[in-house]
Design an enzyme around this catalytic site. Structure first.
Site, PDB file in Angstrom:
ATOM      1  N   GLN A  33      22.567 -30.072  15.745  1.00 26.70           N
ATOM      2  CA  GLN A  33      23.128 -30.624  16.050  1.00 26.70           C
ATOM      3  C   GLN A  33      23.214 -30.842  17.411  1.00 26.70           C
ATOM      4  O   GLN A  33      24.138 -31.534  17.866  1.00 26.70           O
ATOM      5  CB  GLN A  33      24.698 -30.620  15.384  1.00 26.70           C
ATOM      6  CG  GLN A  33      24.565 -31.081  14.003  1.00 26.70           C
ATOM      7  CD  GLN A  33      24.302 -31.973  13.538  1.00 26.70           C
ATOM      8  OE1 GLN A  33      25.198 -33.065  13.871  1.00 26.70           O
ATOM      9  NE2 GLN A  33      23.741 -32.872  12.190  1.00 26.70           N
ATOM     10  N   THR A  89      -1.813 -33.641   8.883  1.00 26.26           N
ATOM     11  CA  THR A  89      -2.392 -34.697   9.617  1.00 26.26           C
ATOM     12  C   THR A  89      -0.833 -34.771  10.685  1.00 26.26           C
ATOM     13  O   THR A  89       0.319 -35.288   9.345  1.00 26.26           O
ATOM     14  CB  THR A  89      -3.118 -35.972   8.701  1.00 26.26           C
ATOM     15  OG1 THR A  89      -4.024 -35.298   8.289  1.00 26.26           O
ATOM     16  CG2 THR A  89      -2.786 -36.485   9.951  1.00 26.26           C
ATOM     17  N   CYS A 106      25.123 -33.816   2.434  1.00 22.63           N
ATOM     18  CA  CYS A 106      24.469 -33.010   1.578  1.00 22.63           C
ATOM     19  C   CYS A 106      25.388 -32.464   0.545  1.00 22.63           C
ATOM     20  O   CYS A 106      24.777 -32.321  -0.932  1.00 22.63           O
ATOM     21  CB  CYS A 106      23.804 -31.926   1.938  1.00 22.63           C
ATOM     22  SG  CYS A 106      22.999 -31.441   3.693  1.00 22.63           S
ATOM     23  N   ALA A 113      14.077 -34.876  14.813  1.00 24.39           N
ATOM     24  CA  ALA A 113      14.393 -36.057  15.408  1.00 24.39           C
ATOM     25  C   ALA A 113      15.590 -37.290  15.342  1.00 24.39           C
ATOM     26  O   ALA A 113      15.732 -37.830  16.341  1.00 24.39           O
ATOM     27  CB  ALA A 113      13.225 -37.212  15.774  1.00 24.39           C
ATOM     28  N   HIS A 114      15.697 -37.630  14.191  1.00 19.87           N
ATOM     29  CA  HIS A 114      16.333 -38.109  13.295  1.00 19.87           C
ATOM     30  C   HIS A 114      18.349 -38.207  13.849  1.00 19.87           C
ATOM     31  O   HIS A 114      19.118 -39.161  13.567  1.00 19.87           O
ATOM     32  CB  HIS A 114      16.409 -38.697  12.004  1.00 19.87           C
ATOM     33  CG  HIS A 114      17.425 -37.303  11.034  1.00 19.87           C
ATOM     34  ND1 HIS A 114      18.148 -38.100  10.626  1.00 19.87           N
ATOM     35  CD2 HIS A 114      16.937 -36.875  10.898  1.00 19.87           C
ATOM     36  CE1 HIS A 114      19.070 -36.348   9.362  1.00 19.87           C
ATOM     37  NE2 HIS A 114      17.315 -35.947   9.780  1.00 19.87           N
ATOM     38  N   ALA A 133      13.868 -30.804   9.596  1.00 17.77           N
ATOM     39  CA  ALA A 133      14.338 -29.805  10.363  1.00 17.77           C
ATOM     40  C   ALA A 133      14.846 -28.543   9.861  1.00 17.77           C
ATOM     41  O   ALA A 133      14.533 -27.263   9.493  1.00 17.77           O
ATOM     42  CB  ALA A 133      15.780 -29.856  10.559  1.00 17.77           C
ATOM     43  N   THR A 134      14.791 -29.126   8.127  1.00 17.12           N
ATOM     44  CA  THR A 134      14.917 -28.943   6.410  1.00 17.12           C
ATOM     45  C   THR A 134      13.342 -27.890   6.579  1.00 17.12           C
ATOM     46  O   THR A 134      13.458 -26.565   6.199  1.00 17.12           O
ATOM     47  CB  THR A 134      14.476 -29.487   5.713  1.00 17.12           C
ATOM     48  OG1 THR A 134      16.041 -30.245   5.771  1.00 17.12           O
ATOM     49  CG2 THR A 134      14.968 -28.793   4.022  1.00 17.12           C
ATOM     50  N   ASN A 136      27.647 -28.519  11.584  1.00 24.94           N
ATOM     51  CA  ASN A 136      26.954 -30.923  10.987  1.00 24.94           C
ATOM     52  C   ASN A 136      28.666 -31.347  10.621  1.00 24.94           C
ATOM     53  O   ASN A 136      29.177 -32.530  10.844  1.00 24.94           O
ATOM     54  CB  ASN A 136      26.045 -30.684  10.120  1.00 24.94           C
ATOM     55  CG  ASN A 136      26.261 -28.797   9.050  1.00 24.94           C
ATOM     56  OD1 ASN A 136      25.305 -28.469   9.323  1.00 24.94           O
ATOM     57  ND2 ASN A 136      26.226 -29.806   7.951  1.00 24.94           N
TER      58      ASN A 136
HETATM   59  C1  LIG Z   1      20.327 -32.452   9.695  1.00 25.61           C
HETATM   60  C2  LIG Z   1      20.602 -31.393   9.573  1.00 25.61           C
HETATM   61  C3  LIG Z   1      19.054 -29.988   9.353  1.00 25.61           C
HETATM   62  C4  LIG Z   1      17.823 -30.903   8.235  1.00 25.61           C
HETATM   63  O1  LIG Z   1      17.820 -31.747   8.959  1.00 25.61           O
HETATM   64  P1  LIG Z   1      16.710 -32.524   8.637  1.00 25.61           P
HETATM   65  O2  LIG Z   1      15.087 -32.707   9.829  1.00 25.61           O
HETATM   66  O3  LIG Z   1      17.199 -33.646   7.616  1.00 25.61           O
HETATM   67  O4  LIG Z   1      15.761 -32.203   7.555  1.00 25.61           O
HETATM   68  C5  LIG Z   1      19.456 -28.876   9.646  1.00 25.61           C
HETATM   69  N1  LIG Z   1      20.163 -28.064   9.837  1.00 25.61           N
HETATM   70  C6  LIG Z   1      20.860 -29.198  10.513  1.00 25.61           C
HETATM   71  C7  LIG Z   1      22.577 -27.836  10.949  1.00 25.61           C
HETATM   72  C8  LIG Z   1      21.778 -30.268  10.187  1.00 25.61           C
HETATM   73  O5  LIG Z   1      22.675 -31.002  10.791  1.00 25.61           O
END
Ligand SMILES: *Cc1c(COP(=O)(O)O)cnc(C)c1O
Length: 407
Positions: A184, A245, A331, A205-206, A76-77, A156
């Site tokens: 979130q 890829t 973070c 995904a994580h 998501a970053t 978050n």
């Molecule tokens: C964890 C998080 C991200 C970043 O996601 P990553 O896949 O770890 O880069 C972005 N936005 C929110 C709100 C998050 O909690």
């Protein structure tokens, strides 16, 4: 049963991968290991077919019209960077104004800072003491130069859920693009890009029991068609939006994680709310001066963010090593700055420093919740017993009325 320590309650930072996700991924390391872009043999076709299936599942997860609207990323970053910088660059001839909020994830805020350096203007909307944005503030901030509004689905740190549908109504009416960092909230609170008029959405995904290092950006294709300037140059993968890829095994795992969320999320949320309430009740029945940060109702099921007055944050974190939690955001916990999210909700530095985020998830049990509640009560009581401020408070002295030497 003995509990394994420390107990993991940091599910807003990341989640344990669901074993069912791992099972789905395994064949894609050693059997179906082709490059999804290879068009000349079965290895490639099978990998591509798995990716296309995953796209459809993830489109359904978000309420998107088509798998063609899913752009895979490294997380998501990257999705947030692509959404903000990609839209800003593509639409800069239309305007140079972006609207976001003060409580966004750093991936959004720092992308905005970068854009400001490049000549864009960014409005950072405030939030109320529960961490909510007022949709009317969004409306009032839109000018004829505005190209994009970016508001997160859920925060978050404090778990506050934003009025996305209301904001989407406004941005659609005004003809401004709407990006949502849905990381979130997705799977945990209603989210649907069609119903909510969302044009761009970031997911990883994580945070939903999938693997780390894979995410997506939803990019609307119709009404309106959204275009982005690619931020990664190369082979032109993902319809030119993101070269590189594809991480096939992780993409398969991402889709499996979404499937499980769609099938079990509603029930899971009920269970998590009950665990969260049990933890909150058990702590606040035995300890005074515990403050809930965030919104009591518009709140993620697994998130409990509490401030413990009269204890010092660092001392508290040291005392509760048997539970893995965050103080403020994962973070920013490397620095001793109080959380910018809590501060922008109006908390003073003292309370912000003494805040603990409990992030409950799929694999937490009632037994763990009871252990953690007992631990918190015991440790906070001990720390307060050593606190002269707490002693003064107990003997009825109004601490706010005191003139401290040196201030
Ligand atoms: C964890 C998080 C991200 C970043 O996601 P990553 O896949 O770890 O880069 C972005 N936005 C929110 C709100 C998050 O909690």
């Amino acid at each position: 049963m003995t509990l394994e320590l420390p107990i993991y309650m940091d599910n807003n930072a990341t989640t344990q991968m669901d074993p069912r996700v791992l099972d789905a991924m395994l064949p894609y390391f050693t059997k179906v290991y082709g490059n999804a872009a290879s068009r000349t043999h079965r290895y490639g076709w099978e990998a591509e077919a798995a990716v296309e299936d995953a796209r459809e599942v993830l489109a359904q997860f978000l309420g998107a019209e088509s798998g063609k609207e899913i752009v895979f990323t490294s997380g998501a970053t990257e999705s947030n960077n692509l959404a903000l910088k990609g839209a800003a660059e593509y639409y800069k001839s239309k305007g140079n104004h972006i609207i976001t909020t003060v409580i966004e994830h750093k991936a959004v805020l720092d992308s905005c800072k970068r854009l400001e350096k490049e000549g864009f203007e960014v409005t950072y909307l405030p939030v109320d003491p529960q961490g909510r944005v007022n949709p009317e503030d969004v409306r009032a901030a839109i000018t004829d130069k505005t190209i994009l509004v970016s508001v997160m689905l859920a925060n978050n740190e404090v778990g506050t859920i934003q009025p996305i549908k209301e904001i989407g109504k406004i941005t659609r009416e005004k003809g401004v693009l709407f990006h949502v960092d849905a990381v979130q909230g997705v799977g945990k609170t209603p989210f649907n890009v069609q119903e909510m008029n969302v044009d761009l959405a970031s997911v990883t995904a994580h945070k939903i029991y999938g693997p780390k290092g894979v995410g997506l950006l939803y990019v609307r294709r119709k009404r309106p068609r959204v275009r982005l300037a690619a931020q990664m140059d190369g082979g032109g993968h993902e319809r030119g939006n993101r070269s590189g890829t594809l991480n096939v095994s992780s993409i398969v795992g991402f889709a499996r994680a979404a499937e499980i969320m769609m099938a079990e999320g509603a029930e899971e949320n009920i269970r998590l709310i009950s665990l969260r309430e049990r933890l909150h009740r058990s702590i606040s029945e035995r300890l005074e001066e515990v403050v809930l940060n965030g919104h009591p109702e518009h709140r993620l099921s697994g998130n409990l963010n509490l401030s413990f007055s009269f204890v010092e944050g660092e001392g508290l974190m040291m005392a509760i090593k048997d539970v893995a939690v965050s103080s403020g955001s994962a973070c920013t916990s490397a620095s001793l700055e109080p959380s910018y999210v809590l501060r922008s909700m109006g908390l003073d530095d003292e309370l912000a420093h003494s805040s603990i985020r409990f992030g409950l998830g799929r694999f937490n049990t009632e037994e763990e919740v009871d252990f953690v509640a007992d631990l918190m009560v015991d440790k906070v009581q001990r720390l307060r017993d050593m606190s002269p401020l707490f002693e003064m408070y107990k003997s009825g002295i109004d601490l706010k009325s005191i003139e401290w030497a040196g201030h």
